[in-house]
Design a protein around this motif. Structure first.
Motif, PDB file in Angstrom:
ATOM      1  N   UNK A 183     -13.865  -0.659  -3.023  1.00 28.13           N
ATOM      2  CA  UNK A 183     -13.292  -0.136  -4.468  1.00 28.13           C
ATOM      3  C   UNK A 183     -13.294  -1.091  -5.348  1.00 28.13           C
ATOM      4  N   UNK A 184     -13.435  -0.882  -6.633  1.00 27.42           N
ATOM      5  CA  UNK A 184     -13.214  -1.885  -7.673  1.00 27.42           C
ATOM      6  C   UNK A 184     -12.365  -1.278  -8.813  1.00 27.42           C
ATOM      7  N   UNK A 185     -11.274  -1.904  -9.281  1.00 24.27           N
ATOM      8  CA  UNK A 185     -10.382  -1.470 -10.193  1.00 24.27           C
ATOM      9  C   UNK A 185      -9.667  -0.497 -10.136  1.00 24.27           C
ATOM     10  N   UNK A 186      -9.255  -0.032  -8.681  1.00 29.53           N
ATOM     11  CA  UNK A 186      -8.470   0.899  -8.257  1.00 29.53           C
ATOM     12  C   UNK A 186      -7.280   0.584  -8.467  1.00 29.53           C
ATOM     13  N   UNK A 187      -6.147   1.551  -8.620  1.00 27.99           N
ATOM     14  CA  UNK A 187      -4.617   1.000  -8.840  1.00 27.99           C
ATOM     15  C   UNK A 187      -3.957   1.856  -7.667  1.00 27.99           C
ATOM     16  N   UNK A 188      -2.928   1.358  -7.322  1.00 25.41           N
ATOM     17  CA  UNK A 188      -2.198   1.863  -6.098  1.00 25.41           C
ATOM     18  C   UNK A 188      -0.713   2.077  -6.595  1.00 25.41           C
ATOM     19  N   UNK A 189      -0.255   3.162  -7.522  1.00 17.05           N
ATOM     20  CA  UNK A 189       1.215   3.112  -8.032  1.00 17.05           C
ATOM     21  C   UNK A 189       2.191   3.594  -6.971  1.00 17.05           C
ATOM     22  N   UNK A 190       1.859   3.941  -5.861  1.00 18.42           N
ATOM     23  CA  UNK A 190       2.671   4.255  -4.920  1.00 18.42           C
ATOM     24  C   UNK A 190       2.112   4.485  -3.437  1.00 18.42           C
ATOM     25  N   UNK A 191       2.794   3.726  -2.454  1.00 17.96           N
ATOM     26  CA  UNK A 191       2.537   3.642  -1.075  1.00 17.96           C
ATOM     27  C   UNK A 191       3.871   3.833  -0.365  1.00 17.96           C
ATOM     28  N   UNK A 192       3.966   4.269   0.506  1.00 22.79           N
ATOM     29  CA  UNK A 192       5.596   4.345   1.063  1.00 22.79           C
ATOM     30  C   UNK A 192       5.278   4.930   2.648  1.00 22.79           C
ATOM     31  N   UNK A 193       6.353   4.335   3.479  1.00 22.59           N
ATOM     32  CA  UNK A 193       6.432   4.657   4.852  1.00 22.59           C
ATOM     33  C   UNK A 193       5.392   4.286   5.623  1.00 22.59           C
ATOM     34  N   UNK A 194       4.794   3.142   5.132  1.00 23.35           N
ATOM     35  CA  UNK A 194       3.694   2.510   6.322  1.00 23.35           C
ATOM     36  C   UNK A 194       2.308   2.973   5.359  1.00 23.35           C
ATOM     37  N   UNK A 195       1.974   3.649   4.569  1.00 25.14           N
ATOM     38  CA  UNK A 195       0.992   3.992   3.806  1.00 25.14           C
ATOM     39  C   UNK A 195       0.170   2.996   3.171  1.00 25.14           C
ATOM     40  N   UNK A 196      -1.042   2.872   3.393  1.00 26.12           N
ATOM     41  CA  UNK A 196      -1.764   1.687   2.976  1.00 26.12           C
ATOM     42  C   UNK A 196      -3.416   2.152   2.692  1.00 26.12           C
ATOM     43  N   UNK A 197      -3.963   1.135   1.836  1.00 23.58           N
ATOM     44  CA  UNK A 197      -5.406   1.643   1.629  1.00 23.58           C
ATOM     45  C   UNK A 197      -6.270   0.510   2.000  1.00 23.58           C
ATOM     46  N   UNK A 198      -7.334   0.597   2.308  1.00 16.33           N
ATOM     47  CA  UNK A 198      -8.482  -0.558   2.435  1.00 16.33           C
ATOM     48  C   UNK A 198      -9.997   0.170   2.530  1.00 16.33           C
ATOM     49  N   UNK A 199     -10.883  -0.868   2.264  1.00 14.41           N
ATOM     50  CA  UNK A 199     -12.233  -0.492   2.513  1.00 14.41           C
ATOM     51  C   UNK A 199     -12.644  -0.850   3.972  1.00 14.41           C
ATOM     52  N   UNK A 200     -13.385  -0.034   4.550  1.00 11.38           N
ATOM     53  CA  UNK A 200     -14.200  -0.232   5.805  1.00 11.38           C
ATOM     54  C   UNK A 200     -15.612   0.235   5.772  1.00 11.38           C
ATOM     55  N   UNK A 201     -16.443  -0.615   6.325  1.00 13.10           N
ATOM     56  CA  UNK A 201     -17.736  -0.078   6.663  1.00 13.10           C
ATOM     57  C   UNK A 201     -18.452   0.983   5.478  1.00 13.10           C
ATOM     58  N   UNK A 202     -18.549   0.470   4.202  1.00 14.65           N
ATOM     59  CA  UNK A 202     -18.782   1.150   3.134  1.00 14.65           C
ATOM     60  C   UNK A 202     -18.053   2.735   2.841  1.00 14.65           C
ATOM     61  N   UNK A 203     -16.858   2.441   3.234  1.00 13.18           N
ATOM     62  CA  UNK A 203     -15.747   3.544   2.768  1.00 13.18           C
ATOM     63  C   UNK A 203     -14.627   3.210   2.378  1.00 13.18           C
ATOM     64  N   UNK A 204     -13.665   3.909   1.688  1.00 19.80           N
ATOM     65  CA  UNK A 204     -12.637   3.608   1.253  1.00 19.80           C
ATOM     66  C   UNK A 204     -11.636   4.561   1.923  1.00 19.80           C
ATOM     67  N   UNK A 205     -10.561   4.032   2.429  1.00 18.32           N
ATOM     68  CA  UNK A 205      -9.687   4.547   3.333  1.00 18.32           C
ATOM     69  C   UNK A 205      -8.138   4.795   2.612  1.00 18.32           C
ATOM     70  N   UNK A 206      -7.467   5.893   2.603  1.00 19.35           N
ATOM     71  CA  UNK A 206      -5.989   5.969   2.144  1.00 19.35           C
ATOM     72  C   UNK A 206      -5.528   6.250   3.700  1.00 19.35           C
ATOM     73  N   UNK A 207      -4.710   5.346   4.099  1.00 25.58           N
ATOM     74  CA  UNK A 207      -4.218   5.686   5.681  1.00 25.58           C
ATOM     75  C   UNK A 207      -2.745   6.151   5.156  1.00 25.58           C
ATOM     76  N   UNK A 208      -2.181   7.340   5.461  1.00 24.54           N
ATOM     77  CA  UNK A 208      -1.077   7.944   5.370  1.00 24.54           C
ATOM     78  C   UNK A 208      -0.673   8.395   6.942  1.00 24.54           C
TER      79      UNK A 208
END
Length: 186
Positions: free
Chosen positions: A11-36
């Motif tokens: 992902x390029x130029x994406x913004x993360x205005x909120x992540x809480x209680x262990x939530x995170x984002x990351x790229x993996x193997x040509x995908x984009x993951x929002x891990x909640x």
């Protein structure tokens, strides 16, 4: 096409205005993951590149997979027309088990943080644990929400005229294979 990303280069130029209680984002193997999936209350909100904020009327398409729910009522959503990169905004949400009551919703998150559900229902249109093509078409006050080419909800009461587009999850993992945003033909 206003924007297209298959996440080959992340992902390029994406913004993360909120992540809480262990939530995170990351790229993996040509995908984009929002891990909640860290807890039932883990939450992540990601906004697409800022230049898209001016397009309130658009055709949105993404291939999305929901996995690892803390319970089957946990959800993933596409948000749109987000004001001030936070609230208020509108979202099209589907729960891991969208066959239950309120399994799919079009809802407004108001400026004071409450929910105003515009439409809700249930559907068997999506595959639990597999990729699903999510389409949202917005034009003026109209929103149509489809899963795998099946219209699941629509409303003629969509607030706001433009704002940020993005993704969010609560209590599960969303894997995005691709996203596309194009002009609404009106």
């Amino acid at each position: 096409v206003l924007y297209s990303n298959d996440f080959t280069n992340g992902p390029t130029d994406y913004r993360v205005p909120e992540a809480s209680n262990g939530g995170k984002v990351y790229p993996i193997d040509g995908t984009f993951v929002l891990n909640g999936s860290a807890s039932a209350d883990a939450y992540v909100r990601v906004l697409m590149p800022v230049f898209l904020d001016q397009f309130g009327d658009a055709n949105f398409e993404a291939s999305i997979k929901l996995t690892d729910p803390k319970d089957t009522s946990k959800w993933g959503a596409i948000l749109y027309r987000a004001q001030n990169a936070k609230t208020p905004y509108v979202q099209c949400c589907y729960r891991y088990d969208s066959k239950q009551d309120s399994g799919v919703e079009i809802a407004e998150r108001t400026a004071d943080g409450t929910w105003n559900v515009l439409q809700s229902g249930s559907t068997t249109a999506h595959s639990s644990g597999g990729y699903n093509v999510i389409n949202i078409t917005t034009s003026d006050l109209d929103t149509t929400f489809s899963i795998n080419k099946t219209k699941v909800l629509s409303t003629a009461d969509t607030p706001y005229h433009n704002g940020s587009w993005g993704f969010q999850v609560r209590g599960l993992t969303m894997t995005i294979d691709y996203v596309r945003l194009s002009f609404t033909s009106n």
